[in-house]
Design a protein around this motif. Structure first.
Motif, PDB file in Angstrom:
ATOM      1  N   GLU A  11       0.812  -1.219   0.000  1.00 45.08           N
ATOM      2  CA  GLU A  11       0.000   0.000   0.000  1.00 45.08           C
ATOM      3  C   GLU A  11       0.846   1.270   0.000  1.00 45.08           C
ATOM      4  N   LEU A  12       2.139   1.141  -0.250  1.00 48.60           N
ATOM      5  CA  LEU A  12       3.032   2.292  -0.160  1.00 48.60           C
ATOM      6  C   LEU A  12       2.628   3.415  -1.112  1.00 48.60           C
ATOM      7  N   HIS A  13       2.191   3.078  -2.305  1.00 47.19           N
ATOM      8  CA  HIS A  13       1.772   4.110  -3.256  1.00 47.19           C
ATOM      9  C   HIS A  13       0.539   4.863  -2.754  1.00 47.19           C
ATOM     10  N   ALA A  14      -0.390   4.129  -2.161  1.00 47.89           N
ATOM     11  CA  ALA A  14      -1.582   4.770  -1.608  1.00 47.89           C
ATOM     12  C   ALA A  14      -1.209   5.646  -0.411  1.00 47.89           C
ATOM     13  N   PHE A  15      -0.262   5.181   0.401  1.00 51.09           N
ATOM     14  CA  PHE A  15       0.221   5.950   1.550  1.00 51.09           C
ATOM     15  C   PHE A  15       0.831   7.269   1.076  1.00 51.09           C
ATOM     16  N   ALA A  16       1.647   7.211   0.022  1.00 53.77           N
ATOM     17  CA  ALA A  16       2.309   8.410  -0.499  1.00 53.77           C
ATOM     18  C   ALA A  16       1.315   9.400  -1.095  1.00 53.77           C
ATOM     19  N   ALA A  17       0.164   8.912  -1.526  1.00 52.20           N
ATOM     20  CA  ALA A  17      -0.809   9.767  -2.212  1.00 52.20           C
ATOM     21  C   ALA A  17      -1.702  10.552  -1.266  1.00 52.20           C
ATOM     22  N   VAL A  18      -1.717  10.209   0.014  1.00 54.85           N
ATOM     23  CA  VAL A  18      -2.634  10.863   0.949  1.00 54.85           C
ATOM     24  C   VAL A  18      -2.292  12.350   1.086  1.00 54.85           C
ATOM     25  N   SER A  19      -3.251  13.203   0.797  1.00 56.21           N
ATOM     26  CA  SER A  19      -3.100  14.669   0.945  1.00 56.21           C
ATOM     27  C   SER A  19      -1.870  15.200   0.220  1.00 56.21           C
ATOM     28  N   THR A  20      -1.515  14.598  -0.907  1.00 55.88           N
ATOM     29  CA  THR A  20      -0.281  14.960  -1.603  1.00 55.88           C
ATOM     30  C   THR A  20      -0.514  15.062  -3.107  1.00 55.88           C
ATOM     31  N   PRO A  21      -0.086  16.157  -3.755  1.00 56.74           N
ATOM     32  CA  PRO A  21      -0.209  16.259  -5.214  1.00 56.74           C
ATOM     33  C   PRO A  21       0.557  15.135  -5.911  1.00 56.74           C
ATOM     34  N   THR A  22       0.091  14.747  -7.057  1.00 58.48           N
ATOM     35  CA  THR A  22       0.652  13.612  -7.779  1.00 58.48           C
ATOM     36  C   THR A  22       2.149  13.754  -8.044  1.00 58.48           C
ATOM     37  N   HIS A  23       2.604  14.952  -8.391  1.00 59.02           N
ATOM     38  CA  HIS A  23       4.013  15.115  -8.764  1.00 59.02           C
ATOM     39  C   HIS A  23       4.972  14.929  -7.587  1.00 59.02           C
ATOM     40  N   ARG A  24       4.436  14.829  -6.372  1.00 60.79           N
ATOM     41  CA  ARG A  24       5.290  14.623  -5.206  1.00 60.79           C
ATOM     42  C   ARG A  24       5.317  13.161  -4.736  1.00 60.79           C
ATOM     43  N   HIS A  25       4.460  12.332  -5.301  1.00 62.13           N
ATOM     44  CA  HIS A  25       4.335  10.961  -4.812  1.00 62.13           C
ATOM     45  C   HIS A  25       5.654  10.197  -4.854  1.00 62.13           C
ATOM     46  N   GLN A  26       6.361  10.296  -5.971  1.00 63.86           N
ATOM     47  CA  GLN A  26       7.548   9.455  -6.139  1.00 63.86           C
ATOM     48  C   GLN A  26       8.639   9.800  -5.136  1.00 63.86           C
ATOM     49  N   SER A  27       8.786  11.082  -4.807  1.00 64.20           N
ATOM     50  CA  SER A  27       9.826  11.461  -3.843  1.00 64.20           C
ATOM     51  C   SER A  27       9.536  10.853  -2.467  1.00 64.20           C
ATOM     52  N   ILE A  28       8.254  10.770  -2.116  1.00 66.66           N
ATOM     53  CA  ILE A  28       7.875  10.163  -0.838  1.00 66.66           C
ATOM     54  C   ILE A  28       8.102   8.658  -0.874  1.00 66.66           C
ATOM     55  N   ILE A  29       7.719   8.016  -1.972  1.00 67.13           N
ATOM     56  CA  ILE A  29       7.929   6.568  -2.113  1.00 67.13           C
ATOM     57  C   ILE A  29       9.414   6.232  -2.029  1.00 67.13           C
ATOM     58  N   ASP A  30      10.239   7.002  -2.732  1.00 69.47           N
ATOM     59  CA  ASP A  30      11.683   6.756  -2.717  1.00 69.47           C
ATOM     60  C   ASP A  30      12.247   6.913  -1.310  1.00 69.47           C
ATOM     61  N   TYR A  31      11.794   7.947  -0.611  1.00 70.40           N
ATOM     62  CA  TYR A  31      12.263   8.200   0.756  1.00 70.40           C
ATOM     63  C   TYR A  31      11.888   7.047   1.689  1.00 70.40           C
ATOM     64  N   VAL A  32      10.628   6.635   1.657  1.00 65.85           N
ATOM     65  CA  VAL A  32      10.172   5.573   2.552  1.00 65.85           C
ATOM     66  C   VAL A  32      10.901   4.266   2.255  1.00 65.85           C
ATOM     67  N   GLN A  33      11.056   3.933   0.999  1.00 66.94           N
ATOM     68  CA  GLN A  33      11.764   2.703   0.641  1.00 66.94           C
ATOM     69  C   GLN A  33      13.215   2.738   1.111  1.00 66.94           C
ATOM     70  N   GLU A  34      13.861   3.894   0.978  1.00 68.42           N
ATOM     71  CA  GLU A  34      15.239   4.032   1.451  1.00 68.42           C
ATOM     72  C   GLU A  34      15.309   3.871   2.964  1.00 68.42           C
ATOM     73  N   MET A  35      14.345   4.474   3.683  1.00 62.61           N
ATOM     74  CA  MET A  35      14.342   4.359   5.138  1.00 62.61           C
ATOM     75  C   MET A  35      14.037   2.929   5.590  1.00 62.61           C
ATOM     76  N   PHE A  36      13.179   2.221   4.871  1.00 64.92           N
ATOM     77  CA  PHE A  36      12.942   0.807   5.165  1.00 64.92           C
ATOM     78  C   PHE A  36      14.249   0.028   5.035  1.00 64.92           C
ATOM     79  N   THR A  37      14.971   0.271   3.956  1.00 60.62           N
ATOM     80  CA  THR A  37      16.215  -0.450   3.695  1.00 60.62           C
ATOM     81  C   THR A  37      17.257  -0.177   4.772  1.00 60.62           C
ATOM     82  N   LYS A  38      17.333   1.065   5.227  1.00 57.86           N
ATOM     83  CA  LYS A  38      18.335   1.444   6.219  1.00 57.86           C
ATOM     84  C   LYS A  38      17.914   1.148   7.657  1.00 57.86           C
TER      85      LYS A  38
END
Length: 321
Positions: A11-38
Protein backbone atom coordinates in the motif's frame (compact mmCIF):
# COMPACT_ATOMS: atom_id res chain seq x y z
CA UNK A 1 -16.68 6.17 9.80
CA UNK A 2 -13.04 7.10 10.46
CA UNK A 3 -10.47 4.36 11.03
CA UNK A 4 -6.74 4.29 11.84
CA UNK A 5 -4.43 1.46 10.90
CA UNK A 6 -0.86 0.58 9.87
CA UNK A 7 -0.27 0.04 6.19
CA UNK A 8 0.86 -3.07 4.33
CA UNK A 9 3.98 -2.88 2.16
CA UNK A 10 1.93 -3.15 -1.03
CA UNK A 11 0.00 0.00 0.00
CA UNK A 12 3.03 2.29 -0.16
CA UNK A 13 1.77 4.11 -3.26
CA UNK A 14 -1.58 4.77 -1.61
CA UNK A 15 0.22 5.95 1.55
CA UNK A 16 2.31 8.41 -0.50
CA UNK A 17 -0.81 9.77 -2.21
CA UNK A 18 -2.63 10.86 0.95
CA UNK A 19 -3.10 14.67 0.95
CA UNK A 20 -0.28 14.96 -1.60
CA UNK A 21 -0.21 16.26 -5.21
CA UNK A 22 0.65 13.61 -7.78
CA UNK A 23 4.01 15.11 -8.76
CA UNK A 24 5.29 14.62 -5.21
CA UNK A 25 4.33 10.96 -4.81
CA UNK A 26 7.55 9.45 -6.14
CA UNK A 27 9.83 11.46 -3.84
CA UNK A 28 7.88 10.16 -0.84
CA UNK A 29 7.93 6.57 -2.11
CA UNK A 30 11.68 6.76 -2.72
CA UNK A 31 12.26 8.20 0.76
CA UNK A 32 10.17 5.57 2.55
CA UNK A 33 11.76 2.70 0.64
CA UNK A 34 15.24 4.03 1.45
CA UNK A 35 14.34 4.36 5.14
CA UNK A 36 12.94 0.81 5.17
CA UNK A 37 16.21 -0.45 3.69
CA UNK A 38 18.33 1.44 6.22
CA UNK A 39 16.19 0.41 9.19
CA UNK A 40 15.07 3.94 10.10
CA UNK A 41 11.39 3.18 9.33
CA UNK A 42 9.23 0.06 9.21
CA UNK A 43 5.95 -0.70 7.44
CA UNK A 44 4.24 -1.22 10.79
CA UNK A 45 5.33 2.30 11.78
CA UNK A 46 3.44 3.87 8.86
CA UNK A 47 -0.22 4.65 9.57
CA UNK A 48 -3.15 5.88 7.55
CA UNK A 49 -6.31 7.65 8.71
CA UNK A 50 -9.30 6.71 6.56
CA UNK A 51 -12.84 7.96 6.15
CA UNK A 52 -15.08 5.31 4.60
CA UNK A 53 -12.01 3.56 3.24
CA UNK A 54 -10.47 6.70 1.68
CA UNK A 55 -7.16 8.00 3.06
CA UNK A 56 -7.47 11.45 4.61
CA UNK A 57 -4.37 11.51 6.81
CA UNK A 58 -1.07 9.75 7.34
CA UNK A 59 1.86 9.63 9.72
CA UNK A 60 5.02 7.61 10.10
CA UNK A 61 7.56 7.00 12.85
CA UNK A 62 11.32 7.32 12.35
CA UNK A 63 14.40 6.43 14.37
CA UNK A 64 18.15 6.02 13.98
CA UNK A 65 18.97 2.58 12.53
CA UNK A 66 19.45 -0.04 15.21
CA UNK A 67 16.98 1.47 17.65
CA UNK A 68 13.96 -0.60 18.71
CA UNK A 69 11.49 2.24 19.22
CA UNK A 70 10.66 5.44 17.33
CA UNK A 71 12.20 8.79 18.19
CA UNK A 72 10.38 11.09 15.76
CA UNK A 73 7.26 11.62 13.68
CA UNK A 74 7.72 12.12 9.94
CA UNK A 75 5.35 12.39 6.96
CA UNK A 76 2.60 13.95 9.03
CA UNK A 77 -0.23 14.99 6.72
CA UNK A 78 -3.88 15.84 7.23
CA UNK A 79 -6.51 17.77 5.26
CA UNK A 80 -5.06 21.00 6.66
CA UNK A 81 -7.72 23.26 5.19
CA UNK A 82 -10.60 21.07 6.40
CA UNK A 83 -12.74 22.85 8.99
CA UNK A 84 -12.52 19.68 11.10
CA UNK A 85 -8.73 19.51 10.80
CA UNK A 86 -8.11 19.99 14.53
CA UNK A 87 -10.53 17.22 15.43
CA UNK A 88 -8.90 14.87 12.93
CA UNK A 89 -5.47 15.72 14.32
CA UNK A 90 -6.68 14.97 17.84
CA UNK A 91 -8.15 11.65 16.70
CA UNK A 92 -4.89 10.73 14.95
CA UNK A 93 -2.90 11.69 18.03
CA UNK A 94 -5.02 9.60 20.40
CA UNK A 95 -4.32 6.54 18.26
CA UNK A 96 -0.62 7.39 18.19
CA UNK A 97 -0.52 7.80 21.97
CA UNK A 98 -1.79 4.25 22.42
CA UNK A 99 0.79 2.96 19.94
CA UNK A 100 3.64 4.87 21.61
CA UNK A 101 2.74 3.56 25.06
CA UNK A 102 2.63 0.02 23.73
CA UNK A 103 6.13 0.45 22.27
CA UNK A 104 7.54 2.13 25.38
CA UNK A 105 8.28 5.44 23.66
CA UNK A 106 9.45 8.04 26.19
CA UNK A 107 9.69 11.13 23.99
CA UNK A 108 8.73 11.98 20.43
CA UNK A 109 10.09 14.70 18.18
CA UNK A 110 8.89 16.47 15.04
CA UNK A 111 10.85 18.89 12.84
CA UNK A 112 9.21 21.51 10.66
CA UNK A 113 11.27 22.92 7.80
CA UNK A 114 10.62 26.09 5.82
CA UNK A 115 10.35 26.30 2.88
CA UNK A 116 8.51 23.03 2.25
CA UNK A 117 10.71 20.56 0.36
CA UNK A 118 11.13 16.91 -0.55
CA UNK A 119 10.59 14.38 0.87
CA UNK A 120 8.35 15.65 3.69
CA UNK A 121 6.61 18.50 1.83
CA UNK A 122 5.54 20.36 4.97
CA UNK A 123 3.11 22.85 3.49
CA UNK A 124 0.62 24.71 5.72
CA UNK A 125 3.25 25.55 8.36
CA UNK A 126 0.90 27.70 10.45
CA UNK A 127 -1.71 24.94 10.71
CA UNK A 128 1.00 22.44 11.64
CA UNK A 129 2.37 24.73 14.35
CA UNK A 130 -1.09 25.30 15.81
CA UNK A 131 -1.94 21.59 15.85
CA UNK A 132 1.43 20.67 17.40
CA UNK A 133 0.80 23.18 20.18
CA UNK A 134 -2.72 21.87 20.77
CA UNK A 135 -1.38 18.31 21.05
CA UNK A 136 1.19 19.23 23.69
CA UNK A 137 4.35 19.50 21.60
CA UNK A 138 6.80 22.17 22.76
CA UNK A 139 9.14 24.16 20.54
CA UNK A 140 12.62 23.39 21.85
CA UNK A 141 14.96 24.66 19.15
CA UNK A 142 15.09 26.80 16.01
CA UNK A 143 17.96 26.41 13.60
CA UNK A 144 19.37 27.62 10.32
CA UNK A 145 20.09 24.78 7.89
CA UNK A 146 23.16 24.86 5.67
CA UNK A 147 24.20 22.72 2.71
CA UNK A 148 27.53 22.14 0.99
CA UNK A 149 27.70 20.50 -2.44
CA UNK A 150 30.56 19.22 -4.55
CA UNK A 151 30.78 17.42 -7.88
CA UNK A 152 30.75 13.62 -7.42
CA UNK A 153 34.20 12.09 -7.40
CA UNK A 154 36.08 15.33 -6.72
CA UNK A 155 38.06 15.08 -3.48
CA UNK A 156 40.36 18.07 -3.93
CA UNK A 157 38.04 21.06 -4.18
CA UNK A 158 40.01 24.16 -3.07
CA UNK A 159 37.84 24.88 -0.04
CA UNK A 160 38.18 21.35 1.38
CA UNK A 161 41.89 20.74 1.01
CA UNK A 162 43.24 20.14 4.53
CA UNK A 163 45.08 23.22 5.71
CA UNK A 164 48.36 22.35 7.38
CA UNK A 165 48.72 24.59 10.42
CA UNK A 166 51.57 24.04 12.84
CA UNK A 167 49.38 25.43 15.61
CA UNK A 168 47.20 22.30 15.56
CA UNK A 169 47.82 18.60 16.17
CA UNK A 170 44.91 16.23 15.45
CA UNK A 171 44.21 12.97 17.26
CA UNK A 172 41.42 10.61 16.24
CA UNK A 173 38.86 8.83 18.38
CA UNK A 174 40.84 5.63 17.86
CA UNK A 175 43.88 7.32 19.43
CA UNK A 176 42.34 9.18 22.36
CA UNK A 177 39.32 7.03 23.30
CA UNK A 178 35.80 7.68 24.51
CA UNK A 179 36.57 9.40 27.82
CA UNK A 180 38.73 12.06 26.17
CA UNK A 181 35.99 12.78 23.62
CA UNK A 182 33.26 13.11 26.24
CA UNK A 183 35.49 15.47 28.21
CA UNK A 184 36.09 17.54 25.07
CA UNK A 185 32.36 17.76 24.34
CA UNK A 186 31.69 18.80 27.94
CA UNK A 187 34.33 21.53 27.85
CA UNK A 188 33.46 22.68 24.33
CA UNK A 189 29.78 23.07 25.19
CA UNK A 190 30.52 25.68 27.87
CA UNK A 191 29.21 29.18 27.08
CA UNK A 192 27.51 27.85 23.96
CA UNK A 193 25.16 30.01 21.91
CA UNK A 194 23.02 26.95 21.15
CA UNK A 195 19.99 27.41 23.39
CA UNK A 196 19.04 23.74 23.56
CA UNK A 197 22.53 22.61 24.51
CA UNK A 198 22.76 25.40 27.10
CA UNK A 199 19.39 24.42 28.59
CA UNK A 200 20.22 20.71 28.73
CA UNK A 201 23.64 21.47 30.21
CA UNK A 202 21.98 23.41 33.01
CA UNK A 203 19.24 20.81 33.49
CA UNK A 204 21.27 17.58 33.43
CA UNK A 205 24.75 18.80 34.31
CA UNK A 206 27.74 19.22 31.95
CA UNK A 207 29.00 15.63 32.18
CA UNK A 208 25.64 13.89 31.79
CA UNK A 209 24.77 16.08 28.86
CA UNK A 210 28.13 15.43 27.18
CA UNK A 211 27.64 11.69 27.64
CA UNK A 212 24.19 11.89 26.06
CA UNK A 213 25.48 13.90 23.07
CA UNK A 214 28.26 11.36 22.59
CA UNK A 215 25.85 8.41 22.71
CA UNK A 216 23.48 10.10 20.25
CA UNK A 217 26.34 10.68 17.81
CA UNK A 218 27.51 7.10 18.29
CA UNK A 219 24.11 6.01 16.95
CA UNK A 220 24.97 7.52 13.56
CA UNK A 221 27.23 6.09 10.86
CA UNK A 222 30.89 7.22 10.91
CA UNK A 223 34.50 6.14 10.69
CA UNK A 224 36.51 6.48 13.94
CA UNK A 225 39.25 8.40 12.14
CA UNK A 226 36.74 11.09 11.16
CA UNK A 227 36.26 12.08 14.79
CA UNK A 228 39.21 14.19 15.90
CA UNK A 229 40.37 16.28 18.82
CA UNK A 230 42.59 19.28 18.11
CA UNK A 231 45.53 20.16 20.38
CA UNK A 232 48.20 22.84 20.57
CA UNK A 233 51.85 21.72 20.24
CA UNK A 234 52.11 21.87 24.05
CA UNK A 235 49.12 19.48 24.36
CA UNK A 236 46.32 21.89 25.27
CA UNK A 237 42.91 20.85 23.96
CA UNK A 238 41.55 23.32 21.39
CA UNK A 239 38.34 21.65 20.23
CA UNK A 240 36.80 18.77 18.30
CA UNK A 241 35.16 17.85 15.00
CA UNK A 242 32.64 14.99 14.64
CA UNK A 243 31.51 14.27 11.06
CA UNK A 244 28.80 11.61 10.68
CA UNK A 245 26.21 10.20 8.30
CA UNK A 246 22.51 10.23 9.14
CA UNK A 247 20.18 7.85 7.27
CA UNK A 248 19.50 10.62 4.73
CA UNK A 249 22.67 12.72 4.41
CA UNK A 250 26.22 13.33 5.59
CA UNK A 251 26.57 15.98 8.26
CA UNK A 252 28.87 17.78 10.65
CA UNK A 253 27.39 16.01 13.67
CA UNK A 254 29.05 18.33 16.19
CA UNK A 255 31.87 20.85 16.20
CA UNK A 256 33.22 22.81 19.14
CA UNK A 257 36.07 25.07 20.20
CA UNK A 258 36.86 25.53 23.88
CA UNK A 259 35.97 29.02 25.18
CA UNK A 260 39.59 30.05 25.75
CA UNK A 261 40.48 29.35 22.10
CA UNK A 262 37.50 30.96 20.39
CA UNK A 263 37.92 33.88 18.03
CA UNK A 264 41.28 32.71 16.66
CA UNK A 265 40.15 30.94 13.49
CA UNK A 266 40.28 27.41 14.88
CA UNK A 267 36.65 26.75 13.99
CA UNK A 268 37.52 27.22 10.30
CA UNK A 269 40.35 24.69 10.54
CA UNK A 270 38.14 22.14 12.31
CA UNK A 271 35.23 22.58 9.92
CA UNK A 272 37.53 22.26 6.91
CA UNK A 273 38.99 19.10 8.45
CA UNK A 274 35.54 17.57 8.89
CA UNK A 275 34.51 18.48 5.35
CA UNK A 276 37.65 16.89 3.95
CA UNK A 277 36.99 13.62 5.82
CA UNK A 278 33.48 13.38 4.38
CA UNK A 279 34.50 14.34 0.84
CA UNK A 280 37.32 11.79 0.90
CA UNK A 281 34.71 9.21 1.87
CA UNK A 282 32.77 10.04 -1.29
CA UNK A 283 30.18 12.47 0.06
CA UNK A 284 29.18 15.26 -2.33
CA UNK A 285 26.30 16.78 -0.33
CA UNK A 286 26.70 17.70 3.33
CA UNK A 287 24.05 19.31 5.51
CA UNK A 288 24.29 20.80 8.97
CA UNK A 289 22.30 22.98 11.39
CA UNK A 290 23.08 25.68 13.91
CA UNK A 291 20.93 27.60 16.39
CA UNK A 292 19.41 30.80 14.99
CA UNK A 293 21.27 32.76 17.66
CA UNK A 294 24.66 31.19 16.89
CA UNK A 295 25.74 33.66 14.25
CA UNK A 296 29.48 32.96 14.64
CA UNK A 297 28.89 29.32 13.66
CA UNK A 298 26.61 30.34 10.81
CA UNK A 299 29.36 32.64 9.52
CA UNK A 300 31.87 29.78 9.73
CA UNK A 301 29.62 27.60 7.56
CA UNK A 302 29.30 30.38 5.01
CA UNK A 303 33.09 30.86 4.90
CA UNK A 304 33.47 27.11 4.29
CA UNK A 305 31.25 27.26 1.21
CA UNK A 306 27.91 26.21 2.70
CA UNK A 307 24.73 28.01 1.70
CA UNK A 308 21.63 28.62 3.80
CA UNK A 309 18.75 26.59 2.39
CA UNK A 310 16.10 26.37 5.13
CA UNK A 311 15.07 27.11 8.68
CA UNK A 312 13.98 24.36 11.03
CA UNK A 313 11.75 24.32 14.12
CA UNK A 314 12.23 21.31 16.38
CA UNK A 315 9.29 20.21 18.52
CA UNK A 316 9.16 17.56 21.25
CA UNK A 317 6.48 15.74 23.22
CA UNK A 318 7.98 14.61 26.51
CA UNK A 319 5.38 12.71 28.51
CA UNK A 320 3.23 9.73 27.53
CA UNK A 321 1.80 9.21 31.04
Amino acid sequence: MITFRPIFVHELHAFAAVSTPTHRHQSIIDYVQEMFTKGAMRPEWCFILEREGVGIGRVAFWTLPGKDSPSDIVLLDLPWEDENGSELAELLWQHLLVTCRQMGVQQLGYVLDSPAMAPHWQDHAEQRQKILGNLGFHLQRETSRFEWKNNPGITSAPNVLPHMDERVIYRSLSEVGEIAFIDAIMRGSASTLDRQIAQERAEYGPLSQAQEIYQDLQGMSYEPDWWELAYTPDDQLIGFIIPTRSPTFATIGYIGVLPEFRGRGYVDLLLNRGLFSLVQAGESCIRTDTDLQNQPMANAFLRAGFHLFAQRSEYRFRSFG
